[in-house]
Motif scaffolding. Structure first.
Motif, PDB file in Angstrom:
ATOM      1  N   SER A 225       0.434   3.400  -9.064  1.00 47.75           N
ATOM      2  CA  SER A 225       0.186   2.015  -8.674  1.00 47.75           C
ATOM      3  C   SER A 225      -1.317   1.797  -8.536  1.00 47.75           C
ATOM      4  O   SER A 225      -2.081   2.751  -8.363  1.00 47.75           O
ATOM      5  CB  SER A 225       0.892   1.705  -7.349  1.00 47.75           C
ATOM      6  OG  SER A 225       0.342   2.517  -6.317  1.00 47.75           O
ATOM      7  N   LYS A 229      -0.939   4.738  -4.183  1.00 46.56           N
ATOM      8  CA  LYS A 229      -0.018   5.194  -3.146  1.00 46.56           C
ATOM      9  C   LYS A 229       1.427   5.277  -3.610  1.00 46.56           C
ATOM     10  O   LYS A 229       2.298   5.705  -2.841  1.00 46.56           O
ATOM     11  CB  LYS A 229      -0.109   4.265  -1.931  1.00 46.56           C
ATOM     12  CG  LYS A 229      -1.468   4.323  -1.240  1.00 46.56           C
ATOM     13  CD  LYS A 229      -1.495   3.428  -0.022  1.00 46.56           C
ATOM     14  CE  LYS A 229      -2.861   3.503   0.685  1.00 46.56           C
ATOM     15  NZ  LYS A 229      -2.924   2.625   1.876  1.00 46.56           N
ATOM     16  N   MET A 230       1.683   4.859  -4.844  1.00 50.08           N
ATOM     17  CA  MET A 230       3.040   4.934  -5.395  1.00 50.08           C
ATOM     18  C   MET A 230       2.977   5.408  -6.840  1.00 50.08           C
ATOM     19  O   MET A 230       1.966   5.255  -7.527  1.00 50.08           O
ATOM     20  CB  MET A 230       3.734   3.565  -5.326  1.00 50.08           C
ATOM     21  CG  MET A 230       4.157   3.155  -3.921  1.00 50.08           C
ATOM     22  SD  MET A 230       5.216   1.688  -3.914  1.00 50.08           S
ATOM     23  CE  MET A 230       4.049   0.435  -4.401  1.00 50.08           C
ATOM     24  N   TRP A 243       8.305   6.135  -6.355  1.00 46.95           N
ATOM     25  CA  TRP A 243       8.079   7.258  -5.455  1.00 46.95           C
ATOM     26  C   TRP A 243       6.822   7.008  -4.632  1.00 46.95           C
ATOM     27  O   TRP A 243       5.860   6.409  -5.099  1.00 46.95           O
ATOM     28  CB  TRP A 243       7.892   8.560  -6.246  1.00 46.95           C
ATOM     29  CG  TRP A 243       8.980   8.845  -7.230  1.00 46.95           C
ATOM     30  CD1 TRP A 243       9.097   8.355  -8.490  1.00 46.95           C
ATOM     31  CD2 TRP A 243      10.110   9.692  -7.027  1.00 46.95           C
ATOM     32  NE1 TRP A 243      10.227   8.834  -9.108  1.00 46.95           N
ATOM     33  CE2 TRP A 243      10.871   9.674  -8.222  1.00 46.95           C
ATOM     34  CE3 TRP A 243      10.559  10.488  -5.964  1.00 46.95           C
ATOM     35  CZ2 TRP A 243      12.047  10.396  -8.379  1.00 46.95           C
ATOM     36  CZ3 TRP A 243      11.724  11.210  -6.130  1.00 46.95           C
ATOM     37  CH2 TRP A 243      12.465  11.172  -7.320  1.00 46.95           C
ATOM     38  N   SER A 244       6.860   7.503  -3.386  1.00 41.81           N
ATOM     39  CA  SER A 244       5.667   7.412  -2.545  1.00 41.81           C
ATOM     40  C   SER A 244       4.752   8.603  -2.841  1.00 41.81           C
ATOM     41  O   SER A 244       5.218   9.687  -3.170  1.00 41.81           O
ATOM     42  CB  SER A 244       6.044   7.401  -1.062  1.00 41.81           C
ATOM     43  OG  SER A 244       6.651   8.632  -0.704  1.00 41.81           O
ATOM     44  N   SER A 249       8.455  11.209  -2.091  1.00 44.58           N
ATOM     45  CA  SER A 249       9.788  10.814  -1.623  1.00 44.58           C
ATOM     46  C   SER A 249      10.207   9.533  -2.340  1.00 44.58           C
ATOM     47  O   SER A 249       9.390   8.659  -2.624  1.00 44.58           O
ATOM     48  CB  SER A 249       9.773  10.589  -0.109  1.00 44.58           C
ATOM     49  OG  SER A 249       8.836   9.583   0.233  1.00 44.58           O
ATOM     50  N   ILE A 251      11.459   5.961  -3.052  1.00 41.98           N
ATOM     51  CA  ILE A 251      11.456   4.664  -2.367  1.00 41.98           C
ATOM     52  C   ILE A 251      12.594   3.791  -2.866  1.00 41.98           C
ATOM     53  O   ILE A 251      13.354   3.225  -2.083  1.00 41.98           O
ATOM     54  CB  ILE A 251      10.106   3.943  -2.594  1.00 41.98           C
ATOM     55  CG1 ILE A 251       8.947   4.756  -2.022  1.00 41.98           C
ATOM     56  CG2 ILE A 251      10.130   2.546  -1.981  1.00 41.98           C
ATOM     57  CD1 ILE A 251       7.581   4.148  -2.314  1.00 41.98           C
ATOM     58  N   THR A 271       0.414  -4.203  -5.564  1.00 43.05           N
ATOM     59  CA  THR A 271       0.034  -3.427  -4.357  1.00 43.05           C
ATOM     60  C   THR A 271      -1.388  -3.733  -3.885  1.00 43.05           C
ATOM     61  O   THR A 271      -1.846  -3.147  -2.903  1.00 43.05           O
ATOM     62  CB  THR A 271       0.154  -1.897  -4.590  1.00 43.05           C
ATOM     63  OG1 THR A 271      -0.854  -1.487  -5.512  1.00 43.05           O
ATOM     64  CG2 THR A 271       1.535  -1.534  -5.125  1.00 43.05           C
TER      65      THR A 271
END
Length: 507
Positions: A225, A229-230, A243-244, A249, A251, A271
């Motif tokens: 992103s 952060k993604m 995903w983060s 993890s 999302i 974002t």
């Protein structure tokens, strides 16, 4: 009976000299000839059994035997051969032989023998045959050049408005980039060299930070992103996942495609300044479907219809207003999402178009196709401003450098070529991998290094502008299908045929 009586009498053969015609005429002319014989002669003449010449004669043609004719023909051919001028340049002699459809060299043949063979061939077929073959070659070249010409079609009024908008958008960004380049040039050479050495040292320390199983099937694409952060991944299962970063993890799982997803990309302002409910993502699939997504929903916000064949890649224009799609119908398209319409359907490739990327200024678009050629298009005028010719196989990835004048292409011929838009040529060919290159990426901030991913299960980091290898990112058990570099330059993500994606960070 005596011995003389035992010897049989030798039969003497009668020899007639001349024709019997005169004697027959004399006999017929006698008055004592019987009428019966005249009747018999007349009947024989009428029946065609007796031919009487009327005195006519025909001259016999002068016959020349075949051997003598062959000798005369060979003599004439050698005479013509002596009068034919043949070039002393061996390369030109070979070119003439090739034009005549003859082998350019024979076993053990030297330049002198080759010249003599060409002279003998020309003495048989004539010098006009060489001129005719040259004319045919020129004609075929002209027709081939005409076939490779780019055709332009008149577009709608909205396309003209979009081109003007793109010009007004890109020119200020170009001025800013040039101003930043001038400021960079003012920095002392020693300082720049020290920074570059520090960067190279950190890149040599890249290690696997995280490895995550992303799907049940191969992961075909991944992208960070804009805020780093993604990470979004696309899979051949038809699912796209968010995903983060950096904990990897899950999302959200986005469901909407029914077949292999080729790519999914973030909006340039996602974002950052864009609301989560707006269109933040775009994806494409092998069935020709293109879908738009928000960050707060598992289902697509809208569909873009119009493709009848596989859509391999989608790319956002830096402004976020336009979306580019590449299709296997030998064309790429530009969509205006504000007007919600297709404003450009551009042909130009002879085979399917696989990848595209927009220039950081927003003025150019680069496309790479299965015809092994790349093209750089000026979005403000619609012209193809540069033809990238040099790869031996399909181009699967194309990427502009932030410096504005370098563009990299990854191909099925296992090489990565770096092109200079200013010189309009390839400036370096990197023999990068052992298998086809699936993805190439410049560092998004400064373009100080280049990352390539390939089907030999590895990704590699290369310095810029030296193009020397800095690090090999090995760890995947399958083909590297895609990769990306985070906008802040801290992370590198690779996704693979082995259903995993990995994050790489410098320790």
């Amino acid at each position: 009976m005596s011995d003389e009586e035992d010897v049989p009498a030798v039969k003497k053969s009668r020899i007639f000299y001349g024709s019997l015609e005169e004697r027959e005429r004399e006999r017929l002319g006698r008055g004592d000839a019987r009428g019966a014989s005249r009747e018999a002669l007349k009947a024989g003449i009428e029946a065609g059994n007796i031919n009487i010449c009327s005195g006519e004669s025909m001259e016999l043609e002068e016959r020349v035997n075949e051997r003598q004719a062959e000798v005369l023909a060979e003599f004439e051919r050698r005479k013509r051969a002596r009068q034919i001028n043949v070039s002393t340049d061996d390369a030109e002699v070979k070119a003439c032989l090739r034009a005549l459809g003859e082998p350019i060299t024979l076993f053990g043949e030297g330049p002198a023998e080759r010249r003599e063979r060409l002279r003998n061939i020309l003495s048989v077929v004539g010098t006009d045959a060489l001129k005719k073959s040259k004319k045919e070659d020129d004609k075929s070249k002209r027709s081939q050049d005409e076939f490779q010409q780019t055709w332009y079609h008149e577009g709608p009024g909205s396309l003209k408005e979009a081109r003007l908008w793109l010009a007004r958008y890109s020119l200020p960004r170009t001025m800013q980039r040039l101003e930043a380049a001038r400021d960079q040039k003012e920095i002392p050479e020693s300082t720049r060299t020290a920074r570059q050495q520090e960067l190279h040292k950190s890149l040599r320390n890249l290690n696997n930070f995280c490895s995550q199983i992303g799907d049940d099937r191969s992961i075909s694409y991944c992208q960070f992103s804009p805020n780093s952060k993604m990470l979004v991944t696309a899979s051949w299962s038809g699912l796209c996942k968010l995903w983060s970063i950096p904990d990897c993890s899950l999302i959200r799982t986005m469901r909407g495609h029914n077949t292999n997803v080729g790519a999914i990309t973030f909006h340039p302002q996602a974002t950052l300044s864009l609301d989560e409910k707006d269109v933040n993502l775009a994806s494409c699939a092998a069935d020709g479907s293109v879908k738009l997504w928000s960050l707060d929903s598992d289902e697509p916000v809208a569909d873009i219809e119009g493709h009848s064949m596989r859509v391999a890649r989608v790319a956002w224009h830096p402004s976020g207003r336009f979306l580019g799609t590449t299709c296997y119908d030998n064309s790429w398209r530009l969509w205006d999402l504000e007007a919600q319409e297709e404003i450009l359907h551009q042909e130009g490739h002879s085979k399917g178009v696989h990848d595209m990327h927009f220039h950081p200024d927003g003025s150019l678009a680069g496309t790479g196709g299965l015809d092994s050629f790349g093209r750089v298009w000026d979005l403000r005028t619609g012209r193809c401003v540069m033809f990238l010719e040099g790869h031996l196989k399909e181009i699967y990835s194309i990427n502009f450098s932030p410096n504005g004048f370098h563009v990299a292409t990854g191909s099925g011929d296992n090489t990565c070529k770096v092109w200079d838009l200013r010189q309009r040529k390839c400036v370096y060919t990197i023999p990068a991998h052992q298998n086809l290159l699936s993805s190439v990426r410049f560092q998004p901030t400064d373009g100080h290094y280049l990352v390539t991913g390939a089907y030999d299960n590895t990704a590699k980091v290369w310095s810029h502008p030296g193009w020397s290898p800095l690090k090999t990112l090995a760890g995947h058990e399958g083909k590297v299908m895609g990769l990306d570099i985070s906008p802040d330059g801290q992370l590198i993500a690779t996704c693979s045929y082995d259903r995993t994606f990995k994050l790489w960070v410098s320790e």
